[in-house]
Design a protein around this motif. Structure first.
Motif, PDB file in Angstrom:
ATOM      1  N   LEU A  66       0.830  -1.207   0.000  1.00  0.00           N
ATOM      2  CA  LEU A  66       0.000   0.000   0.000  1.00  0.00           C
ATOM      3  C   LEU A  66       0.863   1.254   0.000  1.00  0.00           C
ATOM      4  O   LEU A  66       0.585   2.217  -0.742  1.00  0.00           O
ATOM      5  N   LEU A  67       1.919   1.258   0.801  1.00  0.00           N
ATOM      6  CA  LEU A  67       2.835   2.403   0.830  1.00  0.00           C
ATOM      7  C   LEU A  67       3.527   2.583  -0.519  1.00  0.00           C
ATOM      8  O   LEU A  67       3.647   3.709  -1.028  1.00  0.00           O
ATOM      9  N   LEU A  68       3.992   1.481  -1.108  1.00  0.00           N
ATOM     10  CA  LEU A  68       4.633   1.565  -2.423  1.00  0.00           C
ATOM     11  C   LEU A  68       3.630   1.997  -3.483  1.00  0.00           C
ATOM     12  O   LEU A  68       3.957   2.772  -4.393  1.00  0.00           O
ATOM     13  N   PHE A  69       2.402   1.506  -3.376  1.00  0.00           N
ATOM     14  CA  PHE A  69       1.343   1.868  -4.324  1.00  0.00           C
ATOM     15  C   PHE A  69       1.088   3.371  -4.310  1.00  0.00           C
ATOM     16  O   PHE A  69       1.003   4.016  -5.368  1.00  0.00           O
ATOM     17  N   MET A  70       0.997   3.954  -3.125  1.00  0.00           N
ATOM     18  CA  MET A  70       0.764   5.386  -3.018  1.00  0.00           C
ATOM     19  C   MET A  70       2.016   6.171  -3.396  1.00  0.00           C
ATOM     20  O   MET A  70       1.921   7.275  -3.944  1.00  0.00           O
ATOM     21  N   GLY A  71       3.202   5.615  -3.093  1.00  0.00           N
ATOM     22  CA  GLY A  71       4.437   6.284  -3.491  1.00  0.00           C
ATOM     23  C   GLY A  71       4.601   6.360  -4.998  1.00  0.00           C
ATOM     24  O   GLY A  71       5.264   7.277  -5.516  1.00  0.00           O
ATOM     25  N   MET A  72       4.001   5.413  -5.717  1.00  0.00           N
ATOM     26  CA  MET A  72       4.039   5.418  -7.186  1.00  0.00           C
ATOM     27  C   MET A  72       2.841   6.137  -7.788  1.00  0.00           C
ATOM     28  O   MET A  72       2.568   6.013  -8.982  1.00  0.00           O
ATOM     29  N   ASN A  73       2.093   6.872  -6.950  1.00  0.00           N
ATOM     30  CA  ASN A  73       0.898   7.604  -7.400  1.00  0.00           C
ATOM     31  C   ASN A  73      -0.134   6.665  -8.016  1.00  0.00           C
ATOM     32  O   ASN A  73      -0.796   6.991  -9.001  1.00  0.00           O
ATOM     33  N   GLY A  74      -0.268   5.478  -7.395  1.00  0.00           N
ATOM     34  CA  GLY A  74      -1.252   4.522  -7.892  1.00  0.00           C
ATOM     35  C   GLY A  74      -2.667   5.041  -7.795  1.00  0.00           C
ATOM     36  O   GLY A  74      -3.504   4.755  -8.659  1.00  0.00           O
ATOM     37  N   GLN A  75      -2.960   5.854  -6.751  1.00  0.00           N
ATOM     38  CA  GLN A  75      -4.311   6.393  -6.610  1.00  0.00           C
ATOM     39  C   GLN A  75      -4.656   7.329  -7.756  1.00  0.00           C
ATOM     40  O   GLN A  75      -5.816   7.412  -8.178  1.00  0.00           O
ATOM     41  N   LEU A  76      -3.642   8.042  -8.285  1.00  0.00           N
ATOM     42  CA  LEU A  76      -3.888   8.917  -9.434  1.00  0.00           C
ATOM     43  C   LEU A  76      -4.103   8.092 -10.702  1.00  0.00           C
ATOM     44  O   LEU A  76      -4.900   8.485 -11.570  1.00  0.00           O
TER      45      LEU A  76
END
Length: 263
Positions: A135-145
């Motif tokens: 989850l942290l890596l996902f958000m760090g890669m701007n996965g939510q965008l």
């Protein structure tokens, strides 16, 4: 004095309502947004805010009565599209959770479980740790965008229309791609599982050579320690792994939309 009819009022509401249904369905299943820590009020408010923001850039909405048969069909259609996209993007976390469950079982941690804030269910401790890391890596890669970008693309490929018919093969695609969870999950856990299998073989040979030894007393801390050591060695590859899974999820979501848009 300004005059407007009920049809005009329904059309103005529909400019935001129909995108809102699809956005809310996506946010209810997509990673980060669907976390149990996110209150329902926040999720609904965010879906409404996104719908108002993107409404001017969307194709024209159909003039459909909300309580008519066409309106109910259109509502179900938007829910299915949103849930389908959310499922496709959640693939990344399902793979990691399955992989963590398999490793936990082999390490002897299958009995230890915690509440996972990402999926909202009880999962083994190791799966919980890996899910939070991803989850942290996902958000760090701007996965939510990227999730929101996929949502915007869906309105181009699958516009809100009463004449839109979803290709039935799309649902077969979603189900068949679910097999990726098991194949990738086992592939990811293979390095750690290989180490644990070798340890089990060594313990089995030791138990035959020295029956007086208590293998259970020796084996549990040994499996736990070497399993954690194997995970520690595997950690530097997590970023590359998450990038690959994120790319697969986006590709899978795009493939599902293209399949659904085919007549």
């Amino acid at each position: 004095m300004i005059h407007f009819t009920s049809l005009q009022l329904e059309h103005w509401i529909g400019l935001v309502f129909w995108p809102f249904v699809r956005v809310l369905a996506l946010l209810s299943t997509a990673p980060v947004f669907s976390a149990t820590q996110v209150p329902v009020q926040v999720r609904v408010g965010l879906a409404l805010l996104i719908s108002v923001a993107i409404a001017p850039a969307l194709p024209a909405m159909p003039a459909v009565h909300f309580l008519s048969g066409e309106g109910v069909v259109l509502l179900i259609q938007q829910l299915l599209i949103g849930f389908g996209l959310g499922f496709a993007i959640t693939l990344i976390f399902s793979v990691i959770q399955f992989s963590g469950s398999v490793i936990s079982l082999q390490m002897g941690l299958g009995f230890s479980s915690f509440f996972d804030p990402v999926t909202g269910v009880q999962v083994p401790t190791l799966s919980n740790f890996l899910n939070l890391l991803v989850l942290l890596l996902f958000m760090g890669m701007n996965g939510q965008l990227l999730v929101l970008a996929t949502l915007m693309r869906s309105f181009t490929l699958l516009p809100v229309s009463a004449n839109l018919s979803l290709n039935p093969s799309t649902w077969h695609l979603l189900v068949s791609e679910g097999a990726v969870i098991f194949s990738l999950g086992l592939a990811i856990s293979t390095p750690v599982l290989g180490t644990l299998i070798l340890v089990n073989i060594a313990l089995g040979i030791l138990g035959k050579l020295a029956p007086q030894l208590n293998i259970f007393v020796i084996g549990f801390p040994l499996l736990l320690g070497l399993g954690l050591l194997a995970i520690y060695i595997f950690m530097p590859a997590m970023q590359m792994l998450v990038e690959h899974l994120l790319s697969m999820s986006m590709t899978f979501a795009g493939k599902a939309m293209l399949t659904a848009a085919q007549p």
